[in-house]
Design an enzyme around this catalytic site. Structure first.
Site, PDB file in Angstrom:
ATOM      1  N   GLY A 159      61.122  -4.765  30.960  1.00  0.00           N
ATOM      2  CA  GLY A 159      62.281  -5.639  31.061  1.00  0.00           C
ATOM      3  C   GLY A 159      63.406  -5.061  31.900  1.00  0.00           C
ATOM      4  O   GLY A 159      63.441  -3.867  32.220  1.00  0.00           O
ATOM      5  N   HIS A 160      64.351  -5.921  32.216  1.00  0.00           N
ATOM      6  CA  HIS A 160      65.442  -5.558  33.121  1.00  0.00           C
ATOM      7  C   HIS A 160      66.290  -4.412  32.599  1.00  0.00           C
ATOM      8  O   HIS A 160      66.575  -4.312  31.424  1.00  0.00           O
ATOM      9  CB  HIS A 160      66.323  -6.776  33.460  1.00  0.00           C
ATOM     10  CG  HIS A 160      66.947  -7.448  32.275  1.00  0.00           C
ATOM     11  ND1 HIS A 160      67.568  -8.667  32.373  1.00  0.00           N
ATOM     12  CD2 HIS A 160      67.057  -7.090  30.986  1.00  0.00           C
ATOM     13  CE1 HIS A 160      68.041  -9.018  31.198  1.00  0.00           C
ATOM     14  NE2 HIS A 160      67.738  -8.066  30.346  1.00  0.00           N
ATOM     15  N   ASN A 161      66.654  -3.549  33.528  1.00  0.00           N
ATOM     16  CA  ASN A 161      67.516  -2.390  33.273  1.00  0.00           C
ATOM     17  C   ASN A 161      66.895  -1.341  32.349  1.00  0.00           C
ATOM     18  O   ASN A 161      67.605  -0.462  31.844  1.00  0.00           O
ATOM     19  CB  ASN A 161      68.885  -2.801  32.740  1.00  0.00           C
ATOM     20  CG  ASN A 161      69.733  -3.461  33.804  1.00  0.00           C
ATOM     21  OD1 ASN A 161      69.903  -4.685  33.801  1.00  0.00           O
ATOM     22  ND2 ASN A 161      70.257  -2.693  34.750  1.00  0.00           N
TER      23      ASN A 161
END
Length: 332
Positions: A242-244
């Site tokens: 997932g993002h970041n």
């Protein structure tokens, strides 16, 4: 067909030969199905019992093996049979798919892209504006690399992969078919007037050196800055990052596992197959998350976690034993 004598193979492995065979070795194979011209391996003493029924003429074995090879058969004793077998597999490996021209005429390479010496780009690829690709990289057919992305040297990108804009892949990486690097992170917020509002994902993905990403896996771009995979990470097929999220060096994620947004993994973390990690969770160096586990909170370095929700493995095993006993008692 390639073939080797046991002595020729041992020149590569630098082990110690016990027994002897005059049989030429034509391929590596599992113990249970090997023929008498094939080499296998015994990486754990519990598999010694399979040797007597195997037809393999040679086995690569650990130094602590307690059985004899037998007539016209041989063992090559090494410190680590699993690692040595990887060298044997390289001996018998078939060549990679061939390129008869470095850049196929059907590939679209933007005039502002920079392509390193010795790099090969297959049919139907798209290389966007201001992309930079290092030396001796191989990009197989129907791959897309979008604007301002960079790919390092000696990297292999297999067909169907998409590297979206402003993402960076390091040297000596392997990205398997249909992986997606830099898709939008999953960001939505409820809005009384519009329902679900999409949150722009303006970051990117940074992948270190020596990283391998399996087929159909996805690494989402950051919402603000970067999703980061450290050097040497190995990602299996069908994995979601997932993002970041930030992965340290040499992390392993097995198939169907997933990280929600803003997860941090230390160095050497192992995530088992189908494990799920909650957003904004930190997992310390060397921790292990067992297959199918659900992590809902931070994990200290070195811990082994199991279950849903995940707890220390020994506690999970005790819980399961108690539950099993209760169920069995209820049937009496």
């Amino acid at each position: 067909m390639k073939s080797y004598s046991v002595q020729e193979i041992n020149e590569v492995l630098k082990g110690v030969i016990f027994g002897n065979t005059l049989q030429s070795i034509t391929a590596p194979e599992q113990l249970e199905v090997a023929s008498n011209s094939e080499i296998s391996f015994i990486g754990n003493k519990k598999y010694e019992k399979l040797w007597s029924s195997s037809k393999a003429c040679v086995a690569v074995v650990n130094e602590d093996i307690s059985i004899e090879p037998g007539e016209n058969r041989a063992f090559i004793k090494v410190k680590n049979a699993d690692l040595a077998m990887s060298q044997v597999l390289e001996l018998f490996a078939k060549p990679m798919p061939s390129f008869y021209i470095d850049i196929h005429p059907t590939a679209v390479v933007d005039k502002t892209a920079v392509v390193g010496v010795g790099t090969k780009i297959g049919a139907g690829c798209y290389i966007g504006p201001n992309v930079q690709i290092g030396e001796n990289t191989t990009i197989y057919p129907n791959t897309t690399i979008l604007d301002e992305s960079t790919i390092g040297k000696n990297t292999v990108i297999w067909s169907g992969t998409v590297v979206r804009e402003r993402c960076h892949v390091g040297n000596d990486c392997i990205i398997h078919p249909n992986a997606t690097i830099g898709a939008d992170g999953f960001g939505f917020r409820p809005c009384p007037e519009k329902g679900l509002v999409k949150i722009p994902q303006i970051g990117n993905v940074i992948i270190g050196n020596g990283v391998e990403i399996g087929a159909n896996s996805c690494v989402d771009r950051g919402k603000f800055s970067s999703t980061v995979l450290g050097d040497g990470c190995k990602i299996d097929n069908l994995v979601q990052i997932g993002h970041n999220s930030k992965l340290g060096r040499f992390c392993i994620m097995a198939g169907n596992s997933g990280l929600a947004g803003s997860v941090t993994l230390g160095n050497g973390v192992i995530i088992g197959g189908s494990a799920s990690i909650k957003d904004h969770t930190t997992i310390g160096d060397g921790a292990i998350v067992g297959a199918g586990s659900g992590v809902t909170g931070d994990i200290p370095a070195g811990k082994t976690m199991l279950g849903y929700p995940a707890v220390e493995a020994r506690d999970a095993l005790k819980q399961w034993a108690i539950l099993k006993r209760l169920v069995n008692d209820s049937k009496k």
